[in-house]
Motif scaffolding. Structure first.
Motif, PDB file in Angstrom:
ATOM      1  N   LEU A   1       0.853  -1.182   0.000  1.00  0.00           N
ATOM      2  CA  LEU A   1       0.000   0.000   0.000  1.00  0.00           C
ATOM      3  C   LEU A   1       0.887   1.229   0.000  1.00  0.00           C
ATOM      4  O   LEU A   1       1.813   1.334   0.807  1.00  0.00           O
ATOM      5  N   TYR A   2       0.618   2.153  -0.908  1.00  0.00           N
ATOM      6  CA  TYR A   2       1.342   3.418  -0.984  1.00  0.00           C
ATOM      7  C   TYR A   2       0.341   4.518  -0.657  1.00  0.00           C
ATOM      8  O   TYR A   2      -0.680   4.636  -1.322  1.00  0.00           O
ATOM      9  N   ILE A   3       0.627   5.312   0.356  1.00  0.00           N
ATOM     10  CA  ILE A   3      -0.284   6.391   0.746  1.00  0.00           C
ATOM     11  C   ILE A   3       0.438   7.722   0.651  1.00  0.00           C
ATOM     12  O   ILE A   3       1.534   7.892   1.189  1.00  0.00           O
ATOM     13  N   ASP A   4      -0.217   8.670  -0.030  1.00  0.00           N
ATOM     14  CA  ASP A   4       0.302  10.030  -0.060  1.00  0.00           C
ATOM     15  C   ASP A   4      -0.828  11.008   0.250  1.00  0.00           C
ATOM     16  O   ASP A   4      -1.945  10.600   0.542  1.00  0.00           O
ATOM     17  N   ASN A   5      -0.531  12.280   0.190  1.00  0.00           N
ATOM     18  CA  ASN A   5      -1.464  13.321   0.584  1.00  0.00           C
ATOM     19  C   ASN A   5      -2.455  13.636  -0.529  1.00  0.00           C
ATOM     20  O   ASN A   5      -2.056  13.882  -1.668  1.00  0.00           O
ATOM     21  N   ALA A   6      -3.742  13.662  -0.197  1.00  0.00           N
ATOM     22  CA  ALA A   6      -4.788  13.940  -1.186  1.00  0.00           C
ATOM     23  C   ALA A   6      -4.662  15.344  -1.761  1.00  0.00           C
ATOM     24  O   ALA A   6      -5.040  15.587  -2.909  1.00  0.00           O
ATOM     25  N   GLY A   7      -4.114  16.267  -1.010  1.00  0.00           N
ATOM     26  CA  GLY A   7      -3.973  17.643  -1.475  1.00  0.00           C
ATOM     27  C   GLY A   7      -2.780  17.875  -2.381  1.00  0.00           C
ATOM     28  O   GLY A   7      -2.617  18.966  -2.925  1.00  0.00           O
ATOM     29  N   LEU A   8      -1.949  16.873  -2.564  1.00  0.00           N
ATOM     30  CA  LEU A   8      -0.738  17.032  -3.374  1.00  0.00           C
ATOM     31  C   LEU A   8      -0.767  16.161  -4.621  1.00  0.00           C
ATOM     32  O   LEU A   8       0.216  15.514  -4.958  1.00  0.00           O
ATOM     33  N   GLN A   9      -1.867  16.156  -5.306  1.00  0.00           N
ATOM     34  CA  GLN A   9      -1.991  15.354  -6.520  1.00  0.00           C
ATOM     35  C   GLN A   9      -1.572  16.177  -7.737  1.00  0.00           C
ATOM     36  O   GLN A   9      -2.350  16.458  -8.640  1.00  0.00           O
TER      37      GLN A   9
END
Length: 75
Positions: free
Chosen positions: A4-12
Motif C-alpha cells: 500500500l502506498y499512501i500520499d497526501n490527497a492535497g498534493l496530486q
C-alpha cells in the motif's frame, strides 16, 4: 505480495504523482502489486506493507498496528 502506498490527497500534482508511479513500476518489476491511495481514501483489503508518504501521524499509527510501515510515525 501486496503493498500500500499512501500520499497526501492535497498534493496530486505531477511532481508527486510521478513519484508514486515510479514506485508502482519498480515494485511491479519485482512481482509486488502496489495499491496507491491517499490519506482521504477508505482503505479495504489486506496488505503486506505500507509506504507512507503523508504527514497524518494518526493514520500512520493506525496502519502500524496492522502491517509494517516504511516511513514510520516516529520518523
Amino acid at each position: 505480495m501486496r503493498g500500500l502506498y499512501i500520499d497526501n490527497a492535497g498534493l496530486q500534482i505531477p511532481k508527486f504523482t510521478e513519484h508514486r508511479e515510479l514506485f508502482k513500476e519498480a515494485f511491479s518489476r519485482r512481482g509486488v502489486e502496489l495499491f496507491c491511495a491517499t490519506n482521504e481514501d477508505r482503505l479495504q483489503g489486506a496488505f503486506d506493507f505500507c509506504l507512507f508518504y503523508d504527514k497524518d501521524v494518526a493514520l500512520c499509527r493506525f496502519l502500524e498496528k496492522r502491517m509494517p510501515v516504511f516511513n514510520s510515525s516516529r520518523a
